[in-house]
Write an enzyme that holds these catalytic residues in place. Structure first.
Site, PDB file in Angstrom:
ATOM      1  N   HIS A 165       8.096  -2.238  -7.553  1.00 45.80           N
ATOM      2  CA  HIS A 165       7.987  -0.915  -7.173  1.00 45.80           C
ATOM      3  C   HIS A 165       8.531  -0.625  -5.726  1.00 45.80           C
ATOM      4  O   HIS A 165       8.501   0.772  -5.477  1.00 45.80           O
ATOM      5  CB  HIS A 165       6.542  -0.291  -7.412  1.00 45.80           C
ATOM      6  CG  HIS A 165       5.691  -0.747  -6.262  1.00 45.80           C
ATOM      7  ND1 HIS A 165       5.010  -1.837  -6.181  1.00 45.80           N
ATOM      8  CD2 HIS A 165       5.388   0.128  -4.840  1.00 45.80           C
ATOM      9  CE1 HIS A 165       4.407  -2.012  -4.990  1.00 45.80           C
ATOM     10  NE2 HIS A 165       4.446  -0.737  -4.479  1.00 45.80           N
TER      11      HIS A 165
HETATM   12  C1  UD1 Z   1       3.578   4.167  -2.434  1.00 43.29           C
HETATM   13  C2  UD1 Z   1       3.631   3.724  -1.127  1.00 43.29           C
HETATM   14  C3  UD1 Z   1       3.913   2.066  -1.032  1.00 43.29           C
HETATM   15  C4  UD1 Z   1       2.698   1.637  -2.132  1.00 43.29           C
HETATM   16  C5  UD1 Z   1       2.866   2.154  -3.410  1.00 43.29           C
HETATM   17  C6  UD1 Z   1       1.500   1.619  -4.433  1.00 43.29           C
HETATM   18  C7  UD1 Z   1       4.492   5.223   0.547  1.00 43.29           C
HETATM   19  C8  UD1 Z   1       5.640   5.518   1.200  1.00 43.29           C
HETATM   20  N1  UD1 Z   1       4.592   4.237  -0.468  1.00 43.29           N
HETATM   21  O1  UD1 Z   1       4.867   3.897  -3.036  1.00 43.29           O
HETATM   22  O2  UD1 Z   1       3.632   1.589   0.094  1.00 43.29           O
HETATM   23  O3  UD1 Z   1       2.968   0.239  -2.418  1.00 43.29           O
HETATM   24  O4  UD1 Z   1       2.496   3.522  -3.274  1.00 43.29           O
HETATM   25  O5  UD1 Z   1       1.885   1.832  -5.688  1.00 43.29           O
HETATM   26  O6  UD1 Z   1       3.478   5.958   0.845  1.00 43.29           O
HETATM   27  N2  UD1 Z   1       5.444   8.899  -9.295  1.00 43.29           N
HETATM   28  C9  UD1 Z   1       4.942   9.326 -10.571  1.00 43.29           C
HETATM   29  N3  UD1 Z   1       3.455   9.716 -10.746  1.00 43.29           N
HETATM   30  C10 UD1 Z   1       2.669   9.240  -9.899  1.00 43.29           C
HETATM   31  C11 UD1 Z   1       3.092   8.632  -8.658  1.00 43.29           C
HETATM   32  C12 UD1 Z   1       4.529   8.828  -8.296  1.00 43.29           C
HETATM   33  O7  UD1 Z   1       5.531   9.946 -11.389  1.00 43.29           O
HETATM   34  O8  UD1 Z   1       1.469   9.151 -10.008  1.00 43.29           O
HETATM   35  C13 UD1 Z   1       6.512   8.914  -8.917  1.00 43.29           C
HETATM   36  C14 UD1 Z   1       7.322  10.074  -8.584  1.00 43.29           C
HETATM   37  O9  UD1 Z   1       8.707  10.122  -9.220  1.00 43.29           O
HETATM   38  C15 UD1 Z   1       7.422   9.653  -7.020  1.00 43.29           C
HETATM   39  C16 UD1 Z   1       7.880   8.336  -7.364  1.00 43.29           C
HETATM   40  O10 UD1 Z   1       6.929   7.781  -8.038  1.00 43.29           O
HETATM   41  O11 UD1 Z   1       8.341  10.221  -6.424  1.00 43.29           O
HETATM   42  C17 UD1 Z   1       7.384   7.371  -5.889  1.00 43.29           C
HETATM   43  O12 UD1 Z   1       5.888   7.813  -5.501  1.00 43.29           O
HETATM   44  P1  UD1 Z   1       5.391   7.688  -4.090  1.00 43.29           P
HETATM   45  O13 UD1 Z   1       3.949   7.932  -3.924  1.00 43.29           O
HETATM   46  O14 UD1 Z   1       6.317   8.661  -3.148  1.00 43.29           O
HETATM   47  O15 UD1 Z   1       5.799   6.251  -3.637  1.00 43.29           O
HETATM   48  P2  UD1 Z   1       5.176   4.861  -4.293  1.00 43.29           P
HETATM   49  O16 UD1 Z   1       6.584   4.261  -4.643  1.00 43.29           O
HETATM   50  O17 UD1 Z   1       4.385   5.082  -5.285  1.00 43.29           O
HETATM   51  N1  UDP Z   2      -2.367  -2.708 -10.314  1.00 45.40           N
HETATM   52  C1  UDP Z   2      -3.038  -2.095 -11.488  1.00 45.40           C
HETATM   53  N2  UDP Z   2      -2.137  -1.868 -12.361  1.00 45.40           N
HETATM   54  C2  UDP Z   2      -0.762  -1.929 -12.411  1.00 45.40           C
HETATM   55  C3  UDP Z   2      -0.038  -2.270 -11.453  1.00 45.40           C
HETATM   56  C4  UDP Z   2      -0.935  -2.774 -10.342  1.00 45.40           C
HETATM   57  O1  UDP Z   2      -4.195  -2.145 -11.365  1.00 45.40           O
HETATM   58  O2  UDP Z   2      -0.158  -1.708 -13.503  1.00 45.40           O
HETATM   59  C5  UDP Z   2      -3.148  -2.854  -9.088  1.00 45.40           C
HETATM   60  C6  UDP Z   2      -2.921  -4.646  -8.625  1.00 45.40           C
HETATM   61  O3  UDP Z   2      -3.854  -5.383  -9.393  1.00 45.40           O
HETATM   62  C7  UDP Z   2      -3.209  -4.460  -7.156  1.00 45.40           C
HETATM   63  C8  UDP Z   2      -2.906  -3.017  -6.615  1.00 45.40           C
HETATM   64  O4  UDP Z   2      -2.465  -2.191  -8.068  1.00 45.40           O
HETATM   65  O5  UDP Z   2      -4.622  -4.375  -7.021  1.00 45.40           O
HETATM   66  C9  UDP Z   2      -1.319  -3.060  -5.972  1.00 45.40           C
HETATM   67  O6  UDP Z   2      -0.718  -1.886  -6.150  1.00 45.40           O
HETATM   68  P1  UDP Z   2       0.827  -1.464  -5.824  1.00 45.40           P
HETATM   69  O7  UDP Z   2       1.427  -2.833  -6.198  1.00 45.40           O
HETATM   70  O8  UDP Z   2       1.004  -0.505  -6.660  1.00 45.40           O
HETATM   71  O9  UDP Z   2       0.888  -1.322  -4.340  1.00 45.40           O
HETATM   72  P2  UDP Z   2       1.133  -2.262  -3.044  1.00 45.40           P
HETATM   73  O10 UDP Z   2      -0.221  -3.312  -2.963  1.00 45.40           O
HETATM   74  O11 UDP Z   2       2.390  -2.980  -3.259  1.00 45.40           O
HETATM   75  O12 UDP Z   2       1.107  -1.482  -1.974  1.00 45.40           O
END
Ligand code: UD1
Ligand code: UDP
Length: 355
Positions: free
Chosen positions: A203
Site C-alpha cells: 500500500h
Molecule cells: C495512510 C498513511 C500511511 C499508512 C496507511 C495505513 C498518510 C500520508 N499515509 O496511507 O502512512 O501506512 O494509511 O494503511 O497518512 N481509501 C479508501 N477507503 C478508505 C481509506 C482510503 O478507499 O477507508 C482510498 C482512497 O482512494 C484514498 C487512498 O485509499 O485516496 C489513500 O488513503 P490515504 O488515507 O490518503 O492514504 P493511505 O495510502 O491509506
Molecule cells: N492489517 C489488518 N488487515 C489487513 C492489513 C493489515 O488488520 O488487511 C493490520 C496489520 O496486521 C497491522 C496494521 O494493519 O497491524 C498495519 O497497517 P498498514 O499496513 O495499513 O499500515 P502501516 O503499518 O504500513 O502504516
C-alpha cells in the site's frame, strides 16, 4: 488527567486499542477519529473487534490531497481542543492524522505525546517521513519503540522527554493472539494450509503511485508458484486499475482488507510475509515468520540487522529470489520491541507528569 487521542488510519486503531484501555483505567480519554480511513474494512471492523470505545468526535475528513486532508483535520481538531481543554494530546505513528493532531495541539500550547517517536527512513520524499519528523519536533513526550529511535532523536537535538518504552504493537499482538486463535477462521475460509502460503500486503505510496514499481511488483506476483493471499488496500486497488495492471495469477487470492484477528491468524501461519507495511514488518518479527520487504529502506532497521527481514525494493527478480531462498533461524533472535507492557509504561510516565 484528561487526554485527547487522535487516530484516523488503520494501524492507529490497532495501536490505540491497548493504550486507550490503559488511559481509561487511570483518567479520561476523549477519542477523536479524523475519518482518514472510513471503509468498514479499514475502520469499523477494528473498533468492533478490538473493543475500542466509540469515538467522541468523528471528523469525517475522508480522502483528499495531502494539504487539503491535513488542513481539514487541523481546523477540526483545533475546535475539539478548544472545547475539551485537555492536559495533553496523544498521537501515533506518521500519518496525516498524526501531524494534524500534533500541529493543532502545539499551536494551542497543549503538550503532545507521540507514540512511535524517533522512527526515520531518511527518505524525505515519503509523506510519512515529513509527518514523523515534524511531529517529533512538536512533542513534549517522545515514546520511542527502540534504541535506534532514541539515537535518531538525539542526532536531531531532541533529548528531553525522550523515553524508550518498547512497541505498543507488541502489546496489541499479545493481547489479541489468543482471541485470534479462538475466533479467526480465515484459514478455513480460504482453504489454506499452515506454512504453505505467502501473505502479501502492498500500500505504500512509493510503490502504488509509481507505475514502474507497481508493475514490477505485479509481475512478481503473477510469477508466483505457491499459494498467496493479498488483502488489498483500497489505495492499491485504485492504483492497479488506473495503471491498467491486474493480478492474474490464480494462486494469488486477492481479497478485501481483513480484520486484525484474521490478519494475526494469517501472519502466524504464513510461510513468508511479503510486504511494504511498517506494522506488518514488525508483526512478522513477532510471529517468527521471515519478512521480505518491498522497499528501498525501512524504519525497522533492527529486523534487517537481525536477519529476519530482507529489503528487496520493488524488483521483480529480487522479490522472487527472496521468496525462493530467504530463510531465518529465529531460535537466537532477541526481543527488541519491549515486553508487551508498553501501554502501561507510557501511562506511568504521563500520570507522573500530569497527575
Ligand atoms: C495512510 C498513511 C500511511 C499508512 C496507511 C495505513 C498518510 C500520508 N499515509 O496511507 O502512512 O501506512 O494509511 O494503511 O497518512 N481509501 C479508501 N477507503 C478508505 C481509506 C482510503 O478507499 O477507508 C482510498 C482512497 O482512494 C484514498 C487512498 O485509499 O485516496 C489513500 O488513503 P490515504 O488515507 O490518503 O492514504 P493511505 O495510502 O491509506
Ligand atoms: N492489517 C489488518 N488487515 C489487513 C492489513 C493489515 O488488520 O488487511 C493490520 C496489520 O496486521 C497491522 C496494521 O494493519 O497491524 C498495519 O497497517 P498498514 O499496513 O495499513 O499500515 P502501516 O503499518 O504500513 O502504516
Amino acid at each position: 488527567m484528561k487526554i485527547v487521542t487522535v487516530v484516523g488510519a488503520r494501524p492507529q486503531f490497532i495501536k490505540a486499542a491497548p493504550v486507550s484501555r490503559a488511559i481509561r483505567e487511570r483518567g479520561t480519554e476523549i477519542l477523536v477519529h479524523t475519518g482518514q480511513h472510513y471503509d468498514t474494512s479499514m475502520s469499523d471492523v477494528f473498533f468492533e473487534e478490538l473493543e475500542i470505545p466509540k469515538p467522541d468526535y468523528h471528523l469525517h475528513v475522508g480522502s483528499k490531497s495531502h494539504g487539503a486532508q491535513t488542513g481539514a483535520m487541523l481546523a477540526k481538531i483545533e475546535e475539539v481542543l478548544l472545547s475539551e481543554k485537555p492536559d495533553a494530546l496523544l498521537v501515533y505513528g506518521d500519518t496525516n492524522s498524526t501531524i494534524a493532531g500534533a500541529l493543532a495541539a502545539a499551536k494551542l500550547h497543549v503538550p503532545v505525546a507521540h507514540v512511535e517517536a524517533g522512527l526515520r527512513s531518511f527518505n524525505r520524499r515519503m509523506p510519512e517521513e515529513v509527518n514523523r519528523v515534524l511531529t517529533d519536533h512538536t512533542s513534549r513526550w517522545l515514546f520511542c519503540p527502540t534504541d535506534t529511535a532514541v539515537r535518531h532523536l538525539k542526532s536531531e537535538g531532541i533529548t528531553e522527554g525522550v523515553y524508550q518504552v518498547g512497541d505498543v504493537m507488541l502489546d496489541a499482538v499479545l493481547y489479541n493472539a489468543k482471541l485470534a486463535n479462538e475466533k479467526a477462521n480465515i484459514m478455513q475460509k480460504l482453504e489454506l494450509e499452515s506454512g504453505q502460503f505467502l501473505l502479501l500486503t502492498i500500500h505504500r505510496a512509493e510503490n502504488t503511485d509509481d507505475p514502474a514499481r507497481l508493475q514490477a511488483i505485479v509481475e512478481a506476483l503473477n510469477a508466483l508458484t505457491m499459494p498467496a493471499v493479498l488483502p488489498l488496500h483500497p489505495r492499491t486497488r485504485g492504483k492497479l486499475a488506473a495503471a491498467g495492471l491486474a493480478i492474474t495469477n490464480p494462486l494469488v487470492k486477492c481479497i478485501e482488507p481483513i480484520g486484525y484477528l484474521d490478519m494475526l491468524q494469517l501472519e502466524v501461519n504464513a510461510k513468508k510475509i511479503v510486504t511494504d507495511s511498517g506494522g506488518v514488518q514488525k508483526e512478522a518479527f513477532f510471529a517468527k515468520v521471515p519478512c521480505i520487504t518491498m522497499r528501498d529502506e525501512t524504519e525497522w532497521t533492527e529486523t534487517v540487522e537481525l536477519g529476519t527481514n530482507l529489503l528487496v525494493s520493488a524488483n521483480t527478480e529480487k522479490i522472487l529470489e527472496a521468496i525462493e531462498t530467504f530463510e531465518v533461524d529465529f531460535s537466537a533472535i532477541p526481543s527488541v520491541f519491549g515486553n508487551g507492557k508498553t501501554s502501561e509504561t507510557i501511562l506511568d510516565i504521563l500520570q507522573k507528569d500530569l497527575g
